[in-house]
Scaffold this motif. Structure first.
Motif, PDB file in Angstrom:
ATOM      1  N   MET A  85     -27.306  52.177   9.765  1.00  0.00           N
ATOM      2  CA  MET A  85     -27.623  50.748   9.920  1.00  0.00           C
ATOM      3  C   MET A  85     -26.828  49.940   8.902  1.00  0.00           C
ATOM      4  O   MET A  85     -26.687  50.334   7.761  1.00  0.00           O
ATOM      5  N   GLY A  86     -26.313  48.781   9.333  1.00  0.00           N
ATOM      6  CA  GLY A  86     -25.578  47.913   8.432  1.00  0.00           C
ATOM      7  C   GLY A  86     -25.703  46.480   8.906  1.00  0.00           C
ATOM      8  O   GLY A  86     -26.393  46.181   9.881  1.00  0.00           O
ATOM      9  N   TYR A  87     -25.025  45.585   8.220  1.00  0.00           N
ATOM     10  CA  TYR A  87     -25.073  44.181   8.598  1.00  0.00           C
ATOM     11  C   TYR A  87     -23.684  43.568   8.537  1.00  0.00           C
ATOM     12  O   TYR A  87     -22.785  44.056   7.841  1.00  0.00           O
ATOM     13  N   LYS A  88     -23.512  42.481   9.266  1.00  0.00           N
ATOM     14  CA  LYS A  88     -22.258  41.735   9.270  1.00  0.00           C
ATOM     15  C   LYS A  88     -22.583  40.250   9.316  1.00  0.00           C
ATOM     16  O   LYS A  88     -23.510  39.831  10.018  1.00  0.00           O
ATOM     17  N   ILE A  89     -21.825  39.477   8.557  1.00  0.00           N
ATOM     18  CA  ILE A  89     -22.041  38.034   8.478  1.00  0.00           C
ATOM     19  C   ILE A  89     -20.758  37.322   8.884  1.00  0.00           C
ATOM     20  O   ILE A  89     -19.721  37.491   8.247  1.00  0.00           O
ATOM     21  N   ILE A  90     -20.839  36.547   9.948  1.00  0.00           N
ATOM     22  CA  ILE A  90     -19.684  35.796  10.445  1.00  0.00           C
ATOM     23  C   ILE A  90     -19.864  34.332  10.077  1.00  0.00           C
ATOM     24  O   ILE A  90     -20.934  33.750  10.304  1.00  0.00           O
ATOM     25  N   VAL A  91     -18.847  33.738   9.517  1.00  0.00           N
ATOM     26  CA  VAL A  91     -18.888  32.328   9.114  1.00  0.00           C
ATOM     27  C   VAL A  91     -17.699  31.617   9.739  1.00  0.00           C
ATOM     28  O   VAL A  91     -16.565  32.113   9.659  1.00  0.00           O
ATOM     29  N   ASP A  92     -17.925  30.478  10.398  1.00  0.00           N
ATOM     30  CA  ASP A  92     -16.759  29.775  10.930  1.00  0.00           C
ATOM     31  C   ASP A  92     -15.943  29.210   9.770  1.00  0.00           C
ATOM     32  O   ASP A  92     -16.413  29.092   8.639  1.00  0.00           O
ATOM     33  N   SER A  93     -14.689  28.881  10.055  1.00  0.00           N
ATOM     34  CA  SER A  93     -13.747  28.603   8.961  1.00  0.00           C
ATOM     35  C   SER A  93     -13.980  27.288   8.242  1.00  0.00           C
ATOM     36  O   SER A  93     -13.291  26.989   7.271  1.00  0.00           O
ATOM     37  N   CYS A  94     -14.961  26.505   8.684  1.00  0.00           N
ATOM     38  CA  CYS A  94     -15.336  25.330   7.900  1.00  0.00           C
ATOM     39  C   CYS A  94     -16.036  25.757   6.616  1.00  0.00           C
ATOM     40  O   CYS A  94     -16.071  25.014   5.645  1.00  0.00           O
ATOM     41  N   GLY A  95     -16.582  26.965   6.622  1.00  0.00           N
ATOM     42  CA  GLY A  95     -17.276  27.484   5.442  1.00  0.00           C
ATOM     43  C   GLY A  95     -16.337  28.255   4.536  1.00  0.00           C
ATOM     44  O   GLY A  95     -15.925  29.380   4.873  1.00  0.00           O
ATOM     45  N   GLU A  96     -15.953  27.681   3.425  1.00  0.00           N
ATOM     46  CA  GLU A  96     -15.058  28.371   2.501  1.00  0.00           C
ATOM     47  C   GLU A  96     -15.722  29.624   1.930  1.00  0.00           C
ATOM     48  O   GLU A  96     -16.905  29.595   1.578  1.00  0.00           O
ATOM     49  N   LEU A  97     -14.973  30.705   1.838  1.00  0.00           N
ATOM     50  CA  LEU A  97     -15.461  31.928   1.225  1.00  0.00           C
ATOM     51  C   LEU A  97     -14.712  32.169  -0.083  1.00  0.00           C
ATOM     52  O   LEU A  97     -13.516  31.870  -0.188  1.00  0.00           O
ATOM     53  N   THR A  98     -15.401  32.716  -1.065  1.00  0.00           N
ATOM     54  CA  THR A  98     -14.739  33.084  -2.312  1.00  0.00           C
ATOM     55  C   THR A  98     -13.800  34.263  -2.044  1.00  0.00           C
ATOM     56  O   THR A  98     -13.904  34.949  -1.023  1.00  0.00           O
TER      57      THR A  98
END
Length: 279
Positions: free
Chosen positions: A1-14
């Motif tokens: 079991m694991g997880y994945k987080i998708i963020v559209d590109s309006c959300g800046e990632l470090t």
């Protein structure tokens, strides 16, 4: 079991989150006249700002297709989460929702949830960080969704921009009242309503006073500050962002304060010199 987080590109990632395999960004597309760019690692902020400056027309963005979201959902993870910019400002949320239904039809044993950030930029990033904290602490999928939705309801977004032209031309200021003429150098301090629309919180004469007022709004509106992370995104004005960080640190204590450079979509709307705070 694991997880994945998708963020559209309006959300800046470090940079750290970009290297974390639990995260993936799904890009929007940007256009300035005949100039087209995908809001991913190929985005060049300086070139984009120059194209916007030279064009008499308003830049435009296009949300990711449901297929792009679906491609991102498909993985070894059993828990899939997506975070999109405010559904009141973009079709990104609807695309992600359509993809979620397609995903569940294909993979009924997996779980997926799409979060409407009711925010943008670093507001989305902080939501993604919250999801990871909950997953890493051992929370169930259902508890992670419930606690993240509660976090979104408590989140605050603030911003001050040098110019409102792009927001105005794109119809994103339809509910913003009494914008004072630019010749008076009045800068509105803006924020987000609970359902993710743009609203005016205050105003001040000149950028420095507007930043000071924004910091005061942060202090007045943010509860449990020592438990929260505050993030600042800037468009080509690192020194201004550092100044805002120093102002905040003199008045308040947060668990952590982060500064990020804006990605493409945030750059398009904030323009050169814009500052966004999410907490």
């Amino acid at each position: 079991m694991g997880y994945k987080i998708i963020v559209d590109s309006c959300g800046e990632l470090t940079e750290e989150l970009k290297q974390d395999t639990h995260f993936q960004s799904v890009p929007l597309e940007l256009d300035v006249d005949d100039y087209h760019v995908t809001d991913d690692e190929s985005f060049c902020q300086a070139e984009f700002l120059q194209k916007v400056k030279e064009s008499p027309n308003c830049p435009k963005s296009a949300c990711p297709s449901p297929q792009k979201y679906l491609d991102a959902y498909i993985s070894q993870a059993d828990h899939v989460y997506a975070v999109t910019l405010s559904a009141k400002l973009s079709g990104s949320y609807n695309s992600a929702q359509m993809a979620a239904q397609m995903f569940m039809d294909q993979y009924p044993d997996k779980k997926v949830h799409v979060f409407n950030s009711c925010s943008a930029s670093v507001g989305e990033m902080l939501i993604a960080v919250k999801i990871q904290e909950l997953e890493e602490s051992g929370c169930s999928f259902e508890d992670t969704v419930k606690q993240t939705e509660a976090y979104i309801e408590s989140q605050q977004t603030f911003f001050v921009l040098e110019t409102l032209d792009t927001l105005r031309k794109n119809g994103r200021l339809s509910n913003l009242k009494a914008i004072v003429a630019g010749v008076l150098k009045i800068k509105p301090v803006m924020g987000a309503t609970p359902d993710g629309l743009i609203c005016q919180l205050a105003q001040a004469q000149g950028m420095n006073k507007a930043l000071d007022r924004m910091v005061k709004e942060v202090m007045q509106r943010t509860k449990n500050r020592e438990e929260r992370i505050l993030a600042i995104s800037h468009c080509n004005c690192r020194m201004r962002a550092e100044k805002v960080k120093e102002m905040i640190e003199k008045l308040m204590k947060f668990r952590k304060i982060m500064i990020l450079d804006m990605a493409g979509v945030s750059t398009m709307y904030a323009n050169d010199g814009g500052i966004i705070i999410a907490v």
